[in-house]
Each structure stands twice: as C-alpha cells, then as structure tokens.
Design a protein around this motif. Structure first.
Motif, PDB file in Angstrom:
ATOM      1  N   VAL A 269       0.845  -1.195   0.000  1.00  0.00           N
ATOM      2  CA  VAL A 269       0.000   0.000   0.000  1.00  0.00           C
ATOM      3  C   VAL A 269       0.878   1.243   0.000  1.00  0.00           C
ATOM      4  O   VAL A 269       1.773   1.385   0.844  1.00  0.00           O
ATOM      5  CB  VAL A 269      -0.927   0.045   1.233  1.00  0.00           C
ATOM      6  CG1 VAL A 269      -1.817   1.295   1.182  1.00  0.00           C
ATOM      7  CG2 VAL A 269      -1.780  -1.206   1.335  1.00  0.00           C
ATOM      8  N   SER A 270       0.638   2.118  -0.953  1.00  0.00           N
ATOM      9  CA  SER A 270       1.216   3.465  -0.942  1.00  0.00           C
ATOM     10  C   SER A 270       0.065   4.454  -0.952  1.00  0.00           C
ATOM     11  O   SER A 270      -1.054   4.130  -1.372  1.00  0.00           O
ATOM     12  CB  SER A 270       2.153   3.679  -2.131  1.00  0.00           C
ATOM     13  OG  SER A 270       1.559   3.239  -3.337  1.00  0.00           O
ATOM     14  N   LEU A 271       0.317   5.672  -0.480  1.00  0.00           N
ATOM     15  CA  LEU A 271      -0.725   6.695  -0.343  1.00  0.00           C
ATOM     16  C   LEU A 271      -0.319   7.947  -1.101  1.00  0.00           C
ATOM     17  O   LEU A 271       0.808   8.444  -0.928  1.00  0.00           O
ATOM     18  CB  LEU A 271      -0.953   7.034   1.136  1.00  0.00           C
ATOM     19  CG  LEU A 271      -1.317   5.873   2.065  1.00  0.00           C
ATOM     20  CD1 LEU A 271      -1.401   6.355   3.509  1.00  0.00           C
ATOM     21  CD2 LEU A 271      -2.634   5.227   1.650  1.00  0.00           C
ATOM     22  N   TYR A 272      -1.237   8.478  -1.914  1.00  0.00           N
ATOM     23  CA  TYR A 272      -0.940   9.649  -2.736  1.00  0.00           C
ATOM     24  C   TYR A 272      -1.973  10.737  -2.498  1.00  0.00           C
ATOM     25  O   TYR A 272      -3.115  10.462  -2.086  1.00  0.00           O
ATOM     26  CB  TYR A 272      -0.930   9.260  -4.222  1.00  0.00           C
ATOM     27  CG  TYR A 272       0.160   8.276  -4.569  1.00  0.00           C
ATOM     28  CD1 TYR A 272       1.411   8.712  -4.992  1.00  0.00           C
ATOM     29  CD2 TYR A 272      -0.055   6.900  -4.459  1.00  0.00           C
ATOM     30  CE1 TYR A 272       2.420   7.805  -5.308  1.00  0.00           C
ATOM     31  CE2 TYR A 272       0.945   5.995  -4.759  1.00  0.00           C
ATOM     32  CZ  TYR A 272       2.183   6.456  -5.182  1.00  0.00           C
ATOM     33  OH  TYR A 272       3.173   5.557  -5.472  1.00  0.00           O
ATOM     34  N   ASP A 273      -1.570  11.989  -2.775  1.00  0.00           N
ATOM     35  CA  ASP A 273      -2.535  13.077  -2.741  1.00  0.00           C
ATOM     36  C   ASP A 273      -3.145  13.243  -4.135  1.00  0.00           C
ATOM     37  O   ASP A 273      -2.836  12.488  -5.065  1.00  0.00           O
ATOM     38  CB  ASP A 273      -1.898  14.380  -2.240  1.00  0.00           C
ATOM     39  CG  ASP A 273      -0.782  14.899  -3.144  1.00  0.00           C
ATOM     40  OD1 ASP A 273      -0.708  14.473  -4.327  1.00  0.00           O
ATOM     41  OD2 ASP A 273       0.018  15.740  -2.688  1.00  0.00           O
ATOM     42  N   GLY A 274      -4.017  14.247  -4.271  1.00  0.00           N
ATOM     43  CA  GLY A 274      -4.713  14.422  -5.539  1.00  0.00           C
ATOM     44  C   GLY A 274      -3.814  14.760  -6.693  1.00  0.00           C
ATOM     45  O   GLY A 274      -4.173  14.548  -7.863  1.00  0.00           O
ATOM     46  N   ALA A 275      -2.616  15.293  -6.402  1.00  0.00           N
ATOM     47  CA  ALA A 275      -1.667  15.664  -7.453  1.00  0.00           C
ATOM     48  C   ALA A 275      -0.707  14.530  -7.798  1.00  0.00           C
ATOM     49  O   ALA A 275       0.184  14.707  -8.639  1.00  0.00           O
ATOM     50  CB  ALA A 275      -0.880  16.898  -7.032  1.00  0.00           C
TER      51      ALA A 275
END
Length: 448
Positions: A269-275
């Motif tokens: 699992v990796s987590l990203y923002d909207g950009a």
C-alpha cells in the motif's frame, strides 16, 4: 443512475454477443469468512437486472459461518425474519467461467452503493474506509500477493497428499525455491494465470515458494482499492476451479503442513494526494513512520481479521518469514510491516501478517485504518528490526483472546463501524466454538 444502468446493460449485451453459449451467470459476493455466496441467474434475467430490475438476496447470507451455518448474532438470523437486502451489479466484473463443465458466466454483486448498504458486508466496510480517505485527499494504490499450495486431487482419509509432479509422477514432497518447479507445473500454472487474466486480473510475477507444491502469485498495483480486493477474491475462486480441472486441489489454507511454511496474503500500500505526490515520502519520510506506528498500534486488535480461523493462528511464528510480534523493518521479511526498497514516488508499506485465507476486503480495510490512524496521531513507531532484533509488541495468538482485543477497541469501532465489529467478533467467536465441538482421534489417544 440512468447512465449507470445503460453502461451495465451494454456490458451484459456485449457479453451475450461474445458468449452466445452461456445460459447462466453466477452472481456472487464474499461473506464474512471469505466464501462466495450468491445465485445462478438466467442470462436474460441478468439483462433485466442491468436495466434496473431489483436484485435481492437474504441479508444474513453475509453472516454465514466457515461451514455455511448461521449463528445467532444479536437479533440477526433468528429474530429478524431473515429479510432480503438489495444488491447491485459491480460494473466490469461480468466474465466467462472456463473451469466448469458447462459454459457459465460470473459477476460480482454488492450492497455498497445501494440505498441501504449492509453495514457488516466486507465490501461495504472497505468502501466506507476508502470513501473517508478520499474525502481527506488520500488515495491508496494497492497490490496483493497470494501464496497457495497445490495438493493431489484425492485426499488420504481426509488429509492432503503432495501434488504429483506431472513429468515424473513422483510426489512433489521436497521443499525448494527452484525455478524448475514452475516448469514442471507449467500447464496448471499457465492456465491459472491465463484464467485470471480472462477475469480481468493483472497477474505479474509467479514464484515457486519454499513449501512442497507451494506457489505465490503477484497482482499489479491498482489505484482502486475495491477492485484490488475484488481481484484477490476472484483469483482464489478461479484458481481452485482450474486446479481441479488439472487433477490438483488448490488451497489457500494458512498452515496445511506444520513442518512447512504457511501461506500468506501480502498487501502493498502506498498513499498519494490528488496531485500524485506520495504522502509517505514527504518531510523526509516522517509520515511513513507515523503510518507504521498506527499500523503497529492497531495490529494486535485486528488479529481476528488477519488470522480468521484456528488454523491461521498456527502459521504465526512458523518456519519462515512469519512474525511472532508486531514489528517493522526496512527490507526485512521477518517484520509484520516491511518497507521495501524503492524510490520516493513508489515508497510503500508491505503488510505481511495476514493469512492467505483471510478476507481481502477486510484485510485491506484494517491496514488502511491503521495507516489513517497513524497519520492522524503522528506518533513515532518502535525501533525497526534493523536496529533492534528484539523490537516488537505482543499480539493475541488464540482466537478468543483476539476477539476480546478487537471488540472494544475504540478506533476500530469508529473507523470500521461498531455494528461491523460486533457482528464480526461474534461470528468469529461462534465459529471457533463450533470448531471445538468435535472430539478427534488424538484426543482419545491422549485422554481415553
């Protein structure tokens, strides 16, 4: 809604054109123990459902025990009149079934997204977690890895037998990691991979694992957590079917042999923002440390999810790469939470504790809640195993202790839903007690 119905209708009609010999389609969903339930629909009736006709199944089908029976859980099952609940078709999941004797199709159904979702349905639990993260501007990218064993199709007095090497007809009873095993079992493995691809599942790496007849299949990374869990669930179903067609029995049982490694479900699992920025890599990876701390804090309270049955607890502390305490580390497969080496954009956690027969929707939901809790609490984790080989915190290693640890944990009740936690814990408690209601031959040998 009209556009949604037209998309589903187009999917069903295209399927009928491409597969004119298919008369029935299995509409399936995963229950709490991780088994599929559902109904077999005539394909012309499926077209009516896609066009907007109601689709209803008993609500309590979600509550089935490991052996399919119903337990009294609060007012469910025996004091509620066994009501129906609405389901909907999951777009993009209508696929042919190639491992049955007759041409069939299958399609996932779910209560999430309906007017009254079932609070304890595994897919709905994950959907709520993902929706909350999205509102926070957090977008997970997920990849599952699943280990499984091949056995001979015939059991020996109920016990599994080693898979027969197709080239030599000898028992594949030697533990090894040799690449030749992939060649010897290539016919069934190729069919497993191709069938998964036909289901829309992105199969990447295939590995011969250490146990005799044991393999691991990796899936591609997805920015849709629900679809990633769908892939894991559907892969288990198709793999069991394909193996039987080739004269084998495929099992995701956590610990089929005491002397050999168990089978795990590893989740990246990796987590990203909207950009598209990796949230875990920001500020010199401080959010990564917070996320790890949250995972480890909640891990002892999530054990009924990660080890969902008596056999799964046997896997813990096993022969190879199965942790005995909640721990983390960089490039360390002895850790529950491993940080694989990667560039900043692909920085991720690999959660390695869950058994292969765990419910993928609930495993992912629990992992994401741990990450979310860590990012909110902003605490430092314990020392990684790279710095201290004895680092770690204890977790329950028996089901009833694990249920007690889960049921009243406030973060889980808030983030996974109090109704789900109560229902799930009682389901596991009753399943465990039912499992104990049989005297086996060993008990007579010891105590008669």
């Amino acid at each position: 809604m009209k556009s949604h119905s037209s998309t589903l209708l187009a999917e069903v009609r295209t399927f009928r054109q491409n597969h004119p010999d298919v008369r029935y389609v299995d509409l399936i969903a995963l229950d709490i123990p991780g088994h599929f339930y559902g109904k077999r629909y005539p394909v012309e009736m499926l077209e009516k459902v896609a066009a907007g006709s109601p689709l209803k199944l008993p609500q309590n089908a979600v509550l089935l025990g490991a052996q399919g029976g119903l337990f009294k859980i609060g007012d469910y099952c025996f004091n509620d009149g066994d009501p129906d609940a609405n389901r909907r078709l999951v777009p993009g999941t209508l696929k042919p079934v190639s491992w049955e004797n007759q041409p069939l199709g299958q399609m996932l159904i779910t209560s999430d997204g309906t007017e009254a979702p079932i609070e304890f349905e595994p897919r709905e639990v994950l959907a709520k977690v993902l929706e909350r993260l999205q509102h926070k501007g957090i977008h997970p990218v997920v990849a599952f890895e699943l280990e499984f064993y091949l056995f001979d199709k015939k059991l020996d007095n109920g016990l599994p037998q080693f898979a027969r090497d197709p080239l030599s007809d000898d028992a594949d009873d030697q533990p090894n990691l040799h690449i030749e095993r992939l060649s010897r079992f290539s016919e069934v493995l190729d069919d497993i991979a191709q069938t998964a691809n036909d289901q829309g599942i992105d199969i990447t790496v295939i590995t011969a694992e250490l146990g005799p007849g044991q393999f691991e299949i990796n899936f591609g990374h997805l920015d849709d957590g629900l679809r990633a869990a769908d892939w894991a669930a559907l892969f288990c179903r198709s793999t069991r079917g394909v193996a039987l067609k080739h004269g084998f029995r495929a099992s995701f049982m956590a610990k089929p042999y005491l002397q050999f490694p168990g089978s795990g479900m590893h989740v990246h699992v990796s987590l990203y923002d909207g950009a598209g920025n990796n949230l875990l890599a920001a500020h010199q990876q401080q959010p990564l440390r917070h996320a790890v701390a949250g995972c480890l804090e909640l891990l002892p309270h999530c054990m009924p999810i990660f080890s969902p049955n008596h056999n799964a607890f046997r896997r813990l502390g096993g022969t190879v790469n199965a942790a005995t305490r909640a721990s983390w580390g960089f490039e360390d497969r002895d850790a529950c939470v491993r940080i694989p080496e990667s560039d900043p954009h692909n920085l991720r956690i690999e959660h390695r504790l869950a058994s292969a027969d765990a419910n993928p929707y609930l495993v992912l939901a629990a992992i994401l809640v741990g990450l979310e809790h860590g990012l909110d609490a902003k605490r430092e984790p314990i020392a990684p195993l790279n710095d201290d080989r004895s680092s770690g915190t204890d977790f329950p290693v028996e089901m009833l202790d694990a249920v007690r640890a889960m049921q009243h944990q406030p973060v889980l009740r808030d983030k996974l839903g109090a109704e789900f936690v109560d229902v799930y814990c009682e389901n596991k408690r009753q399943d465990h007690l039912a499992f104990q209601q049989e005297i086996n031959a060993r008990e007579y040998r010891w105590f008669l």
